[in-house]
Every structure is written in structure tokens, then in C-alpha cells.
Design a protein around this motif. Structure first.
Motif, PDB file in Angstrom:
ATOM      1  N   SER A  90     -19.138  -0.108 -14.968  1.00  0.00           N
ATOM      2  CA  SER A  90     -18.911   0.925 -15.983  1.00  0.00           C
ATOM      3  C   SER A  90     -18.810   0.294 -17.368  1.00  0.00           C
ATOM      4  O   SER A  90     -18.333  -0.830 -17.519  1.00  0.00           O
ATOM      5  CB  SER A  90     -17.630   1.707 -15.687  1.00  0.00           C
ATOM      6  OG  SER A  90     -17.767   2.457 -14.502  1.00  0.00           O
ATOM      7  N   LEU A  97      -8.879   3.156 -20.785  1.00  0.00           N
ATOM      8  CA  LEU A  97      -9.078   4.190 -19.763  1.00  0.00           C
ATOM      9  C   LEU A  97      -7.917   5.171 -19.775  1.00  0.00           C
ATOM     10  O   LEU A  97      -6.779   4.800 -20.064  1.00  0.00           O
ATOM     11  CB  LEU A  97      -9.135   3.557 -18.365  1.00  0.00           C
ATOM     12  CG  LEU A  97     -10.309   2.659 -17.994  1.00  0.00           C
ATOM     13  CD1 LEU A  97      -9.907   1.731 -16.861  1.00  0.00           C
ATOM     14  CD2 LEU A  97     -11.496   3.500 -17.587  1.00  0.00           C
ATOM     15  N   GLN A 101      -9.201   8.469 -15.284  1.00  0.00           N
ATOM     16  CA  GLN A 101     -10.411   7.655 -15.127  1.00  0.00           C
ATOM     17  C   GLN A 101     -10.159   6.449 -14.231  1.00  0.00           C
ATOM     18  O   GLN A 101     -11.004   6.085 -13.410  1.00  0.00           O
ATOM     19  CB  GLN A 101     -10.909   7.216 -16.505  1.00  0.00           C
ATOM     20  CG  GLN A 101     -11.505   8.346 -17.320  1.00  0.00           C
ATOM     21  CD  GLN A 101     -11.766   7.957 -18.762  1.00  0.00           C
ATOM     22  OE1 GLN A 101     -11.130   7.044 -19.309  1.00  0.00           O
ATOM     23  NE2 GLN A 101     -12.707   8.642 -19.410  1.00  0.00           N
ATOM     24  N   ALA A 145     -16.019  11.773 -14.772  1.00  0.00           N
ATOM     25  CA  ALA A 145     -14.730  11.321 -15.320  1.00  0.00           C
ATOM     26  C   ALA A 145     -14.852  10.921 -16.786  1.00  0.00           C
ATOM     27  O   ALA A 145     -13.923  10.345 -17.363  1.00  0.00           O
ATOM     28  CB  ALA A 145     -14.204  10.147 -14.503  1.00  0.00           C
ATOM     29  N   LEU A 147     -16.848   8.721 -18.116  1.00  0.00           N
ATOM     30  CA  LEU A 147     -17.232   7.332 -18.291  1.00  0.00           C
ATOM     31  C   LEU A 147     -18.730   7.232 -18.075  1.00  0.00           C
ATOM     32  O   LEU A 147     -19.378   8.208 -17.683  1.00  0.00           O
ATOM     33  CB  LEU A 147     -16.497   6.423 -17.299  1.00  0.00           C
ATOM     34  CG  LEU A 147     -14.992   6.243 -17.512  1.00  0.00           C
ATOM     35  CD1 LEU A 147     -14.386   5.458 -16.359  1.00  0.00           C
ATOM     36  CD2 LEU A 147     -14.712   5.536 -18.838  1.00  0.00           C
TER      37      LEU A 147
END
Length: 580
Positions: A90, A97, A101, A145, A147
Motif C-alpha cells: 500500500s 493511517l 485503515q 478503506a 488507501l
């Protein structure tokens, strides 16, 4: 006019290569229809792996195809194909975060991966052991999420690093804002990622002739590109190892701009003197209003002048080194249309690891936890994965990943501290950094069994090796002295081994080059001390040098500073390398 527009027409031949020009990877990129290739088609096929061309393209989508190298011989003898699996990385600017997440990553590791998370040296998260049939759902859920895995790998700007500790004023928060701005601005514009992994709407380039990559062009960059932002005094991101390193400039508590250094990079190739690690060179100062445009202009110079024929010589550090900083500055100014301000002096006193309890600028607290090699897993002695999940789920702290592969739990109220501490201890998670010992400043890349580039072990052998080195330190009366030990299974330098007090770089199976002499502020490369040392002999090779340090060090002189002051040749003359 942007830097990419300014340079696009006259240098387009360097971006859009013709048949037979450039390396094989360049041809794959130019024929990929902006990173689509046949990824979607092969993803739908009931196979365990992708074909060679798609292996190169999925990197831009945050994916590496791997196999379990421990099983290669057994499977080959059984005439079975390799044990294919995938690593998904990621892109997490500044390592920041939300608790939600983090919990999604934790769940995906169990549902589709090998049950572990791995925090990277660029403040990202890697999921390992994912099968091809689960790739789409894994990446789709990561995007749900909020991301992304786009540009976490590939010949583009990678994850933008930034000092993660919320200990300062509003200026520190603005550093994180700029990490996010740069990450978004320097990201690829191709809709291929969204089509394949997010919304499933296919929009071929043939059907959308207006789709372009305004900054990258159809062949993207010659090689990977890295950006990092350091906070004044603290070089936790190893700013001099970045293609673009930015050191924040403050006026009191106000962020007024950055000092820009360029041309850093760790990778090299054994036996090829034209490849080498390099520290960044100061280029200019940038205001908060101009830094994004300056970063884009620097990137486009690398796009147009980086070596597209030899990937081992393709990083921007070679352009800077061979053409010179004055040429590079002139080229950037030409694209920008204004003169760059001279770089301010930079002072970096240490590489802070931000471990333990520390108070934030807003009065709340964060807790920095050491994660061995960044590998989040449960063992017999410590249930790190379970413990972190329970604390994050219960207290909902902010989560920040550090460049040393550790984790910060942020925004904790004073009244919660004892409860957080007690919960972590129930799972065997150490909260006192003083209890970590010599491993506190150690880092390793994953290496075997999954990395296809590894020629030697790293993550699996470093813990025991550090214990042996720690025993030598204790016997010499040096227990507790901070020594950074960085190990990689190949010379590409993912754990930044050329910056440590001690750097251990895999040469071949069980053989390592031993480097010594880096500094604790991350401003000096170490130097090769001994080549091709067997793994079992590394502690014995270092012991005589450690003994000299004990006997002859100046007041509070670090190990790296001592080695640098005495000099490698003199140290070799006075010690013996254990090679048998």
C-alpha cells in the motif's frame, strides 16, 4: 505552464521510445496502453501467475509476483510449478493511517495473506503470500478503506516519506500535509488502476484518445523515484538517500519552506563500479508555494535524461553525478521559468526512532513500539499482531509507521496510558525502548524466501546475529551503546545498509560484504571493511574493531564516528577478518 508541459515537446523522443529502443522493460511500458497491458485478461484466467510482460506492469499497481524459494527444489523434483504468491504494498504518505485503515490491513493479512503484516522502511504496509485468485478482492478492499496500492512500486514516484512523530507544532502537521500533496501530485494519471481494481469500468486507450500521462508520458520514468521530508534536526527518514529530499525550514513554529537535496539512492550491483550508493546533493531552497512545482520539474529531468537502456544505471543519482549539480539546476530552472534560491545550510543531529511514551504538541501522548524487522506476527513469546489489533480496535488511536519499521500509536489521552500499557503487556509487547537492547537500531529487508532479487538471507538471520554482536558488546563493557545494524540480502539497499554504523550486504549464499563507518545523523556513507565474509564469521570479524573502539574512542564517540576517524585502511591493518 507546468514543468512537464514545458519539456514535453522537445524531449518527447526520450519518453516515447520507438521499436527496438531502450531496455525490454521500456518496450513493455510503451506498449502497455498506460499500464493496462493484459493484466485484466490474465487476472481472469484460472492460472497461478502472470506472464513476463504483465509481471513488470503489475508493479505499477503495487504488486510483486513472487514464489516460495524454499520450495523450489522440492517442487521442481515433483515436476510441479513454482509456489507462486504475491506481495501487495500500500502507498501510505508519511505512514499515516486511521485505526480503521490499520484494522483492514490486519484483517486482509489473515483472510488472504500469510497472517503477517510487514511495515516497510518507506512507511508502507506489505501483505505477503496472497494468491492470484485473491488479488482483486484484496486491492479492492484496500481502496474501500481509502488507501491505494497505485505507485507503491514501479517506475514512478513511490511512497512519499515524512517524519511521523506528532511532537512539534502546527509545522509538523504541515509536513505531513505536504507529504500527501506531493504523493497525489506525482501519482500516475492513468485510469487503468481504477478500471482493473476499483470500479471495473473498462476504458481502453483506443476508446479514450484524450487519456494521457501529462507528467510521465507513455514510458513513465526510467526507474523508481523516491521523495522524503525531514523535520529540522531529525533525519529519521534518511533524507540524503532520497531522489528528492526535503528538509523543512521553520520560522518559529511556522513552516516557511524546504531545503531541497537531490540525487540520493542506495542501490548498486556487485562487481559493477559504475553503480554505487550516493548521498543527495543540496540543490536549492523552496517555498511552500513552489515546492510542488520544483519537485515536478526535478522528476521530469529524470524522465528525460535518465538511462533507459541500462536499468542498473537508471536512477536519478547517476544523472546528478555525471552531469553535475550546476547542469541539473540550470535544467530545472529552464523548465520552471524562474531562478532557484540557493540552499540553506542543513543541520541534522540524529536519527530519532520515536520509541516509548512521548507527549504530542496538543498535550496528548503517543507510544512508539519496536517491531522486529517490521514483521507484525504472533509468536510464542509475543503476540504482536493480536495485541496491536486489540489496542487499535479498543482505543482507536491514530497509527503512524516509522522509517525504522516501527509503529506509533497516537492521540492517546493521559487517562488511557496505564490501560494501553497494561493491554500491550498482556500480549508480551515491550513498551520500554531501553529493554530492546542492540536490536533497537537494527533493520533487515525480507530477502529469502520470497524476494526474487535476494542472494542471501536477511530478515530470518539478523535476530540471532544481533544477539551475538550484543554479546560481544556486553563482554567489552559496551552494553547499551547505540549501534545501527542494517542488513540486506542483495546490494539493492532496501534497508539502507550503506548508512548504518554496520552494514551487512548479501554477496552470495551465506556470504556478506561488511561495511562500517556510517554516522548516527545519516549524513555519511559507510565504507567496505571486509568482503565475502561467511555469516557465521561476522561477529568474529567485527569483534576486534569493537575492541579497538572500546580502547581508543574519544569521549562519547560513536562506533561509526570512530571507524571514520581512524580510517578503514588503518583498521584493516590492526585487525583480522575471519574468513575461514
Amino acid at each position: 505552464m507546468t514543468a512537464s508541459e514545458h519539456s514535453g515537446s522537445e524531449n518527447s523522443h526520450l519518453k516515447a521510445l520507438g521499436p527496438g529502443e531502450g531496455s525490454k522493460v521500456e518496450q513493455i511500458k510503451v506498449n502497455s496502453h498506460l499500464l493496462r497491458g493484459k493484466i485484466a485478461e490474465e487476472l481472469a484466467e484460472p492460472t497461478s501467475h502472470f506472464t513476463e510482460d504483465q509481471i513488470q506492469l503489475i508493479k505499477f499497481h503495487g504488486i510483486y509476483q513472487q514464489d516460495d524459494r524454499d520450495l523450489r527444489q522440492v517442487r521442481k523434483a515433483a515436476r510441479a510449478e513454482k509456489a507462486y504468491q504475491f506481495m501487495v504494498r500500500s502507498r501510505i504518505p508519511g505512514g499515516v493511517l486511521t485505526p480503521e485503515q490499520y484494522l483492514v490491513q490486519d484483517e486482509l493479512a489473515d483472510r488472504y495473506g500469510n497472517g503477517t503484516l510487514r511495515f516497510t522502511t518507506r512507511q508502507s504496509i506489505q501483505l505477503h503470500g496472497i494468491l492470484k485468485e485473491n488479488l482483486h478482492q484484496t486491492i479492492h478492499d484496500i481502496n474501500k478503506a481509502l488507501l491505494s496500492t497505485l505507485a507503491a512500486c514501479g517506475d514512478v514516484n513511490r511512497n512519499v516519506m515524512a517524519c511521523p512523530a506528532p511532537t512539534s507544532s502546527r509545522a509538523q502537521a504541515r509536513v505531513q500535509e505536504f507529504a500527501h500533496r506531493l504523493a497525489m501530485h506525482l501519482a500516475p494519471r492513468s485510469r487503468a488502476y481504477s478500471e482493473i481494481w476499483v470500479d471495473g469500468k473498462k476504458t481502453h486507450i483506443i476508446e479514450s484518445p484524450d487519456e494521457v500521462e501529462p507528467m510521465y508520458g507513455p514510458t513513465y520514468l526510467p526507474r523508481k523515484f523516491k521523495v522524503g521530508i525531514a523535520f529540522p534536526g531529525d533525519n529519521c527518514i534518511d533524507v540524503y538517500t532520497q531522489d528528492i529530499g526535503l528538509i523543512a525550514r521553520l520560522d518559529g513554529d511556522k513552516l516557511i519552506g524546504f531545503t531541497v537535496v537531490i540525487g540520493g539512492g542506495m542501490g548498486m550491483t556487485h562487481g559493477k563500479s559504475e553503480t554505487f550508493p550516493r548521498l543527495g546533493t543540496p540543490l536549492c531552497d523552496a517555498s511552500t508555494d513552489t515546492v510542488v512545482a520544483i519537485a515536478e520539474a526535478i522528476l521530469t529531468v529524470q524522465r528525460d535524461y535518465g538511462d533507459r537502456k541500462n536499468r542498473k544505471h537508471a536512477r536519478m543519482k547517476y544523472v546528478v553525478d555525471e552531469r553535475g549539480i550546476d547542469w541539473f539546476r540550470d535544467e530545472v530552472e529552464r523548465r520552471l521559468g524562474f531562478t532557484l534560491a540557493p540552499p540553506s545550510p542543513v543541520e541534522l543531529h540524529a536519527i530519532e526512532d520515536h520509541l516509548g511514551w512521548q507527549q504530542q504538541a496538543d498535550g496528548r501522548w503517543f507510544l512508539g513500539l519496536h517491531i522486529e524487522n517490521g514483521r507484525v506476527r504472533d509468536t510464542e513469546t509475543a503476540q504482536v499482531k493480536t495485541g496491536l489489533r486489540e489496542v487499535v480496535a479498543h482505543f482507536r488511536p491514530g497509527v503512524r509507521l516509522t522509517p525504522q519499521q516501527n509503529i506509533l500509536l497516537t492521540d492517546i489521552e493521559e487517562a488511557q496510558r496505564d490501560e494501553v500499557e497494561a493491554m500491550l503487556k498482556r500480549y508480551g509487547i515491550v513498551t520500554d525502548p531501553a529493554a530492546i537492547g542492540a536490536y533497537r537500531f537494527a533493520m533487515a529487508c525480507p530477502a529469502l524466501p520470497t524476494c526474487g532479487l535476494a542472494v542471501a538471507e536477511s530478515e530470518r538471520v539478523l535476530p540471532e546475529l544481533v544477539k551475538e554482536i550484543e554479546t560481544s558488546l556486553e563482554e567489552l563493557g559496551l552494553a547499551g551503546e547505540p549501534i545501527s545494524i542494517r542488513m540486506t540480502g542483495c546490494p539493492n539497499g532496501c534497508a539502507r545498509p550503506y548508512m548504518g554504523d554496520i552494514g551487512l550486504v548479501g554477496r552470495s549464499k551465506d556470504l556478506y560484504n561488511v561495511y562500517i563507518g556510517g554516522d548516527q545523523a545519516g549524513t555519511r556513507l559507510n565504507v567496505l571493511y571486509a568482503a565475502s565474509v561467511p555469516l557465521k564469521n561476522i561477529p568474529a570479524t567485527l569483534q576486534p574493531v569493537l575492541a579497538l573502539w572500546k580502547q581508543e574512542r574519544q569521549r562519547e564517540e560513536s562506533f561509526g564516528d570512530f571507524c571514520h576517524r581512524v580510517g578503514i585502511e588503518r583498521l584493516r591493518e590492526r585487525t583480522t577478518v575471519a574468513t575461514a
